[in-house]
Motif scaffolding. Structure first.
Motif, PDB file in Angstrom:
ATOM      1  N   VAL A  25      -5.882   4.575  -8.988  1.00 50.18           N
ATOM      2  CA  VAL A  25      -6.467   4.817  -7.662  1.00 50.18           C
ATOM      3  C   VAL A  25      -7.687   5.729  -7.771  1.00 50.18           C
ATOM      4  CG1 VAL A  25      -6.060   5.894  -5.414  1.00 50.18           C
ATOM      5  CG2 VAL A  25      -4.327   4.405  -6.399  1.00 50.18           C
ATOM      6  N   ILE A  26      -7.562   6.797  -8.536  1.00 46.95           N
ATOM      7  CA  ILE A  26      -8.661   7.751  -8.672  1.00 46.95           C
ATOM      8  C   ILE A  26      -9.841   7.121  -9.404  1.00 46.95           C
ATOM      9  CG2 ILE A  26      -9.320   9.904  -9.827  1.00 46.95           C
ATOM     10  CD1 ILE A  26      -6.445  10.891  -9.154  1.00 46.95           C
ATOM     11  N   ALA A  27      -9.578   6.252 -10.348  1.00 44.36           N
ATOM     12  CA  ALA A  27     -10.644   5.652 -11.153  1.00 44.36           C
ATOM     13  C   ALA A  27     -11.429   4.575 -10.416  1.00 44.36           C
ATOM     14  CB  ALA A  27     -10.054   5.064 -12.437  1.00 44.36           C
ATOM     15  N   ILE A  28     -10.836   3.914  -9.455  1.00 45.55           N
ATOM     16  CA  ILE A  28     -11.483   2.762  -8.815  1.00 45.55           C
ATOM     17  C   ILE A  28     -12.886   3.094  -8.302  1.00 45.55           C
ATOM     18  CG2 ILE A  28     -11.380   1.120  -6.883  1.00 45.55           C
ATOM     19  CD1 ILE A  28      -8.282   1.143  -7.330  1.00 45.55           C
ATOM     20  N   PRO A  29     -13.087   4.128  -7.481  1.00 43.55           N
ATOM     21  CA  PRO A  29     -14.449   4.357  -6.987  1.00 43.55           C
ATOM     22  C   PRO A  29     -15.444   4.717  -8.097  1.00 43.55           C
ATOM     23  CG  PRO A  29     -12.971   6.074  -6.189  1.00 43.55           C
ATOM     24  CD  PRO A  29     -12.133   5.047  -6.881  1.00 43.55           C
ATOM     25  N   ALA A  30     -15.019   5.471  -9.095  1.00 40.67           N
ATOM     26  CA  ALA A  30     -15.924   5.846 -10.180  1.00 40.67           C
ATOM     27  C   ALA A  30     -16.334   4.624 -10.997  1.00 40.67           C
ATOM     28  CB  ALA A  30     -15.260   6.892 -11.075  1.00 40.67           C
ATOM     29  N   VAL A  31     -15.372   3.789 -11.309  1.00 38.06           N
ATOM     30  CA  VAL A  31     -15.651   2.579 -12.091  1.00 38.06           C
ATOM     31  C   VAL A  31     -16.517   1.617 -11.276  1.00 38.06           C
ATOM     32  CG1 VAL A  31     -14.553   0.575 -13.175  1.00 38.06           C
ATOM     33  CG2 VAL A  31     -13.582   2.840 -13.500  1.00 38.06           C
ATOM     34  N   ALA A  87       4.457  15.159  -3.231  1.00 33.74           N
ATOM     35  CA  ALA A  87       5.432  14.080  -3.068  1.00 33.74           C
ATOM     36  C   ALA A  87       5.546  13.683  -1.592  1.00 33.74           C
ATOM     37  CB  ALA A  87       6.787  14.509  -3.611  1.00 33.74           C
ATOM     38  N   ARG A  88       5.501  14.666  -0.703  1.00 41.67           N
ATOM     39  CA  ARG A  88       5.630  14.393   0.733  1.00 41.67           C
ATOM     40  C   ARG A  88       4.442  13.591   1.273  1.00 41.67           C
ATOM     41  NH1 ARG A  88       9.023  16.445   3.777  1.00 41.67           N
ATOM     42  NH2 ARG A  88       9.330  18.336   2.542  1.00 41.67           N
ATOM     43  N   TYR A  89       3.224  13.917   0.817  1.00 44.77           N
ATOM     44  CA  TYR A  89       2.014  13.288   1.356  1.00 44.77           C
ATOM     45  C   TYR A  89       1.352  12.323   0.375  1.00 44.77           C
ATOM     46  CZ  TYR A  89       2.693  16.776   4.905  1.00 44.77           C
ATOM     47  OH  TYR A  89       3.241  17.537   5.901  1.00 44.77           O
ATOM     48  N   ASN A  90       2.075  11.897  -0.620  1.00 36.97           N
ATOM     49  CA  ASN A  90       1.558  11.029  -1.659  1.00 36.97           C
ATOM     50  C   ASN A  90       0.927   9.754  -1.099  1.00 36.97           C
ATOM     51  OD1 ASN A  90       1.330  10.116  -4.456  1.00 36.97           O
ATOM     52  ND2 ASN A  90       2.965   8.705  -3.929  1.00 36.97           N
ATOM     53  N   LYS A  91       1.619   9.054  -0.244  1.00 38.60           N
ATOM     54  CA  LYS A  91       1.100   7.783   0.286  1.00 38.60           C
ATOM     55  C   LYS A  91      -0.159   8.003   1.109  1.00 38.60           C
ATOM     56  CE  LYS A  91       5.654   5.703   0.524  1.00 38.60           C
ATOM     57  NZ  LYS A  91       6.531   6.820   0.773  1.00 38.60           N
ATOM     58  N   GLU A  92      -0.192   9.069   1.899  1.00 38.43           N
ATOM     59  CA  GLU A  92      -1.362   9.351   2.725  1.00 38.43           C
ATOM     60  C   GLU A  92      -2.574   9.696   1.862  1.00 38.43           C
ATOM     61  OE1 GLU A  92       1.672  10.586   3.163  1.00 38.43           O
ATOM     62  OE2 GLU A  92       2.246  10.192   5.245  1.00 38.43           O
ATOM     63  N   ILE A  93      -2.358  10.535   0.852  1.00 34.26           N
ATOM     64  CA  ILE A  93      -3.459  10.968  -0.018  1.00 34.26           C
ATOM     65  C   ILE A  93      -3.992   9.802  -0.831  1.00 34.26           C
ATOM     66  CG2 ILE A  93      -4.051  12.390  -2.025  1.00 34.26           C
ATOM     67  CD1 ILE A  93      -1.917  14.424  -0.911  1.00 34.26           C
ATOM     68  N   PHE A  94      -3.113   9.146  -1.569  1.00 33.55           N
ATOM     69  CA  PHE A  94      -3.571   8.098  -2.475  1.00 33.55           C
ATOM     70  C   PHE A  94      -3.860   6.790  -1.751  1.00 33.55           C
ATOM     71  CE2 PHE A  94      -1.888  11.271  -5.266  1.00 33.55           C
ATOM     72  CZ  PHE A  94      -2.868  11.315  -6.248  1.00 33.55           C
ATOM     73  N   GLY A  95      -3.212   6.554  -0.614  1.00 36.70           N
ATOM     74  CA  GLY A  95      -3.555   5.385   0.200  1.00 36.70           C
ATOM     75  C   GLY A  95      -4.973   5.497   0.738  1.00 36.70           C
ATOM     76  N   SER A  96      -5.328   6.683   1.212  1.00 38.50           N
ATOM     77  CA  SER A  96      -6.696   6.913   1.710  1.00 38.50           C
ATOM     78  C   SER A  96      -7.710   6.762   0.584  1.00 38.50           C
ATOM     79  CB  SER A  96      -6.810   8.308   2.325  1.00 38.50           C
ATOM     80  OG  SER A  96      -5.936   8.435   3.419  1.00 38.50           O
ATOM     81  N   TYR A  98      -7.388   5.029  -2.107  1.00 40.02           N
ATOM     82  CA  TYR A  98      -7.442   3.612  -2.484  1.00 40.02           C
ATOM     83  C   TYR A  98      -8.398   2.861  -1.563  1.00 40.02           C
ATOM     84  CZ  TYR A  98      -5.633  -1.116  -3.531  1.00 40.02           C
ATOM     85  OH  TYR A  98      -5.499  -2.430  -3.884  1.00 40.02           O
ATOM     86  N   VAL A  99      -8.319   3.133  -0.269  1.00 37.18           N
ATOM     87  CA  VAL A  99      -9.234   2.497   0.687  1.00 37.18           C
ATOM     88  C   VAL A  99     -10.676   2.907   0.379  1.00 37.18           C
ATOM     89  CG1 VAL A  99      -9.913   2.381   3.123  1.00 37.18           C
ATOM     90  CG2 VAL A  99      -7.491   2.211   2.482  1.00 37.18           C
ATOM     91  N   VAL A 100     -10.896   4.184   0.098  1.00 37.52           N
ATOM     92  CA  VAL A 100     -12.242   4.645  -0.274  1.00 37.52           C
ATOM     93  C   VAL A 100     -12.725   3.871  -1.503  1.00 37.52           C
ATOM     94  CG1 VAL A 100     -13.532   6.607  -1.246  1.00 37.52           C
ATOM     95  CG2 VAL A 100     -12.058   6.939   0.755  1.00 37.52           C
ATOM     96  N   GLY A 101     -11.865   3.739  -2.491  1.00 40.31           N
ATOM     97  CA  GLY A 101     -12.236   3.007  -3.695  1.00 40.31           C
ATOM     98  C   GLY A 101     -12.604   1.566  -3.412  1.00 40.31           C
ATOM     99  N   LEU A 102     -11.840   0.923  -2.542  1.00 36.82           N
ATOM    100  CA  LEU A 102     -12.145  -0.468  -2.190  1.00 36.82           C
ATOM    101  C   LEU A 102     -13.465  -0.573  -1.438  1.00 36.82           C
ATOM    102  CD1 LEU A 102      -8.605  -1.778  -1.169  1.00 36.82           C
ATOM    103  CD2 LEU A 102      -9.815  -2.121  -3.341  1.00 36.82           C
ATOM    104  N   VAL A 103     -13.749   0.392  -0.568  1.00 32.64           N
ATOM    105  CA  VAL A 103     -15.026   0.410   0.156  1.00 32.64           C
ATOM    106  C   VAL A 103     -16.186   0.599  -0.820  1.00 32.64           C
ATOM    107  CG1 VAL A 103     -16.413   1.714   1.832  1.00 32.64           C
ATOM    108  CG2 VAL A 103     -14.043   1.120   2.364  1.00 32.64           C
TER     109      VAL A 103
END
Length: 113
Positions: A25-31, A87-96, A98-103
């Protein structure tokens, strides 16, 4: 295997899987920014598969109920070696992210930026 040992094994597996997916997820926008579109698409596909697995499992990791067999603890991080807040906010953090990376991927590919 004792329950405490089994929980450690599940938590380790879960943490390793999380680290690999979070890295994707973190690599997508950089790549994507570097215009390595095939790699960015591959990383995006890996994450999309994980999103599908989560969706099928009612937005829970399939390892969570396995870990739940070995403890009564139900804090957000009972099944993974992460800080509780992450762990509590994992989906919110990495989901957001992921969307940034796709954009970024779409924007670079389309020539918008």
């Amino acid at each position: 295997m004792k329950p405490a040992s089994a929980l450690v094994v599940v938590r380790l597996i879960h943490t390793i899987a999380w680290a690999l997916l979070a890295s994707c997820v973190i690599a997508i926008p950089a790549v994507a920014w570097a215009r390595h579109y095939e790699i960015a698409l591959g990383l995006s596909a890996v994450v999309a598969i994980e999103v599908g697995v989560l969706a099928v499992n009612q937005w829970h990791c399939p390892l969570t109920p396995i870990a739940g067999r070995y403890t009564t603890d139900r804090r957000a991080n009972f099944d993974i070696y992460l800080p509780e807040w992450l762990a509590r906010y994992n989906k919110e953090i990495f989901g957001s992210w992921y969307v940034v990376g796709l954009v970024v991927l779409l924007g670079r590919w389309a020539g918008w930026f």
